[in-house]
Design a protein around this motif. Sequence first.
Motif, PDB file in Angstrom:
ATOM      1  N   ASN A 106      46.173  39.107  34.157  1.00 40.64           N
ATOM      2  CA  ASN A 106      45.942  38.755  35.562  1.00 40.64           C
ATOM      3  C   ASN A 106      44.511  39.082  35.975  1.00 40.64           C
ATOM      4  N   LEU A 107      43.927  38.182  36.763  1.00 39.04           N
ATOM      5  CA  LEU A 107      42.603  38.466  37.309  1.00 39.04           C
ATOM      6  C   LEU A 107      42.758  39.215  38.632  1.00 39.04           C
ATOM      7  N   ILE A 108      43.658  38.721  39.468  1.00 37.21           N
ATOM      8  CA  ILE A 108      43.920  39.388  40.750  1.00 37.21           C
ATOM      9  C   ILE A 108      45.428  39.558  40.876  1.00 37.21           C
ATOM     10  N   ASP A 109      45.876  40.796  41.037  1.00 38.86           N
ATOM     11  CA  ASP A 109      47.303  41.055  41.230  1.00 38.86           C
ATOM     12  C   ASP A 109      47.665  40.864  42.690  1.00 38.86           C
ATOM     13  N   LYS A 144      50.307  30.970  39.174  1.00 37.48           N
ATOM     14  CA  LYS A 144      51.316  31.603  38.298  1.00 37.48           C
ATOM     15  C   LYS A 144      51.213  33.134  38.301  1.00 37.48           C
ATOM     16  N   GLY A 145      50.749  33.658  39.417  1.00 34.78           N
ATOM     17  CA  GLY A 145      50.664  35.108  39.556  1.00 34.78           C
ATOM     18  C   GLY A 145      49.455  35.714  38.874  1.00 34.78           C
ATOM     19  N   ARG A 146      48.644  34.888  38.212  1.00 29.74           N
ATOM     20  CA  ARG A 146      47.508  35.436  37.441  1.00 29.74           C
ATOM     21  C   ARG A 146      46.266  35.597  38.309  1.00 29.74           C
ATOM     22  N   ILE A 174      45.691  24.458  34.196  1.00 32.65           N
ATOM     23  CA  ILE A 174      44.542  24.629  35.100  1.00 32.65           C
ATOM     24  C   ILE A 174      44.800  25.770  36.087  1.00 32.65           C
ATOM     25  N   TYR A 175      43.853  26.694  36.170  1.00 31.59           N
ATOM     26  CA  TYR A 175      43.918  27.789  37.142  1.00 31.59           C
ATOM     27  C   TYR A 175      42.710  27.664  38.059  1.00 31.59           C
ATOM     28  N   PHE A 176      42.950  27.516  39.336  1.00 33.95           N
ATOM     29  CA  PHE A 176      41.821  27.435  40.258  1.00 33.95           C
ATOM     30  C   PHE A 176      41.206  28.826  40.455  1.00 33.95           C
ATOM     31  N   LYS A 217      36.343  38.401  29.686  1.00 30.96           N
ATOM     32  CA  LYS A 217      36.853  39.775  29.794  1.00 30.96           C
ATOM     33  C   LYS A 217      38.364  39.812  29.579  1.00 30.96           C
ATOM     34  N   GLY A 218      39.029  38.740  30.000  1.00 33.76           N
ATOM     35  CA  GLY A 218      40.483  38.682  29.828  1.00 33.76           C
ATOM     36  C   GLY A 218      40.865  38.675  28.360  1.00 33.76           C
ATOM     37  N   ILE A 219      40.212  37.815  27.588  1.00 33.09           N
ATOM     38  CA  ILE A 219      40.513  37.732  26.152  1.00 33.09           C
ATOM     39  C   ILE A 219      40.106  39.024  25.447  1.00 33.09           C
ATOM     40  N   ALA A 220      38.954  39.564  25.852  1.00 35.08           N
ATOM     41  CA  ALA A 220      38.490  40.812  25.231  1.00 35.08           C
ATOM     42  C   ALA A 220      39.518  41.917  25.408  1.00 35.08           C
TER      43      ALA A 220
END
Lengths: 387, 144
Positions: free
Chosen positions: A221-224, A230-232, A64-66, A79-82
């Motif tokens: 990563n969505l936001i660095d 988990k850093g994502r 789970i990622y909030f 967009k991440g998978i793409a």
Amino acid sequence: MRIYADNAATTKVDNRVLEKMMPFFCEMYGNPSSVHSAGQEVKAAIDEARQQVADAIGCESKEIYFTAGGSEADNWAIKGIAKKYASKGKHIISTKIEHHAVLHALDALKKDGYEITLLDVDSEGFINLEELEKAIRPDTILITVMFANNETGVMEPIAEIGRIAKEHKVLFHTDAVQAVGHVPVNVKEMNIDMLSMSAHKFNAPKGVGALYVRKGIIMPNLIDGGGQEKGRRAGTENTAAIVGMGEAIKIAVENMEEESKKVSYLRDKLLNGLMERIPECKQNTPKSQNRLPGIANLSLKYIEGESILLMMDIKGICASSGSACTSGSLDPSHVLLALGLDHGTAHGSVRFSLDRFNTEEEVDYILEELPKIAERLRAMSPLWNKR
Amino acid sequence: MYSDKVMDHFTNPRNVGEIPDADGVGEVGNEKCGDIMRIYLKIDNNVITDVKFKTYGCGAAVATSSMATELIKGKPLEEALKLTNKAVVEALDGLPPVKIHCSVLAEEAIKAAIADYLTKKGLDPKLFGIDLKACTGCCDSCHE
């Protein structure tokens, strides 16, 4: 008096949820990343919330990622998978009835050279599984199909889609914003690889949601930034909201069976009652049992949705419509058009979305008032005499 | 979203109805775009003695129809022809930008009704400065 029948738009925060959140503003305000006890006690609360969310959909808490909500989760997943699998292929399969958070994310990818197949739906809103299977190509990297539709309440055959995706080794994401907390969801049994949810649809606050990502899938990563999520998805956690989300989902799952029965009863009484009392209506919510408990969508022919909403609001009834006037665009709801409705019928659509806080008295009141409103607007409509 | 005036004209629209023996009838818009206005005129001695409307559409469509009919009732034709959508918007204390097309529709509906009257009298509406833009009710037909 105000009757709130727009719970697919947003819900009220449950008092128990608010109570659970309150200490996290002025007392337990530590940063969960801090080593000291003021931080660690908040970290423990977030861990608990993560576990509550995981339990609700049948996964592990580390999956789970909030996020800040459902739209963010949808955008991240798609967009991440793409981006990650661009070298494998640039083909994605979805449907014509998705939420704009999915459709517009796919539009953005199209500009980057991705090919998108949008599956049609039948007149009740269901996709055809054979068509889905036929649409899969060697370069297909993702199937994204919503769990349940926000306008009509139709629930897609998610487990079957999951099975097909697995057989063809294509990743499967579902936008389950309307489903989580309202109907049973199990990502393992349904072979779901990624799932988006939004807390304010199940009596938690706005501005928080989550993306489930099956372990083994490494999302870009969505936001660095820092090490959160988990850093994502870096950034100090929205602690009170996350705790509220955990509590709300726990309450929703514990009471789901009972609440679902109550809400379905109210929905049936409302929908069937309106169909009986108002002539020349079209039911847009499927008759099939594969639908959400709370949504009743119907079109009142020869009148326009915004007028109906304004008249209802004067009577204290809050609902929504798929007419062009309420969408702020020239066309009515893409979902209703995909069901095969003509523009006029789509303009006359009204959606009621009930939840456990609605009462039978409220339904009775709507059953009294809407037929009068329909009669009044039809008397004013040049189409009514011409029909 | 709407001014009190708009809500007043939406909830208590003036001049709703039909005139069976109308001297001029004009209809603009279409169902596809979600707005239709039909205006009925009774004209005596070049004066609009009665006016009624029927409208299918949003709150602004009903309110602009109501206000536009109020503004031309009892007025000579020449004056009614000078009615602009802007005047309708001002009389309603403004409209949200996405609803301005409704006021255009109201202006066009009145012009269409007057044109119908003139045509029946054997007169060319163009000589009276009526240039119907063939409003379809879709925003893009008048906001070129």
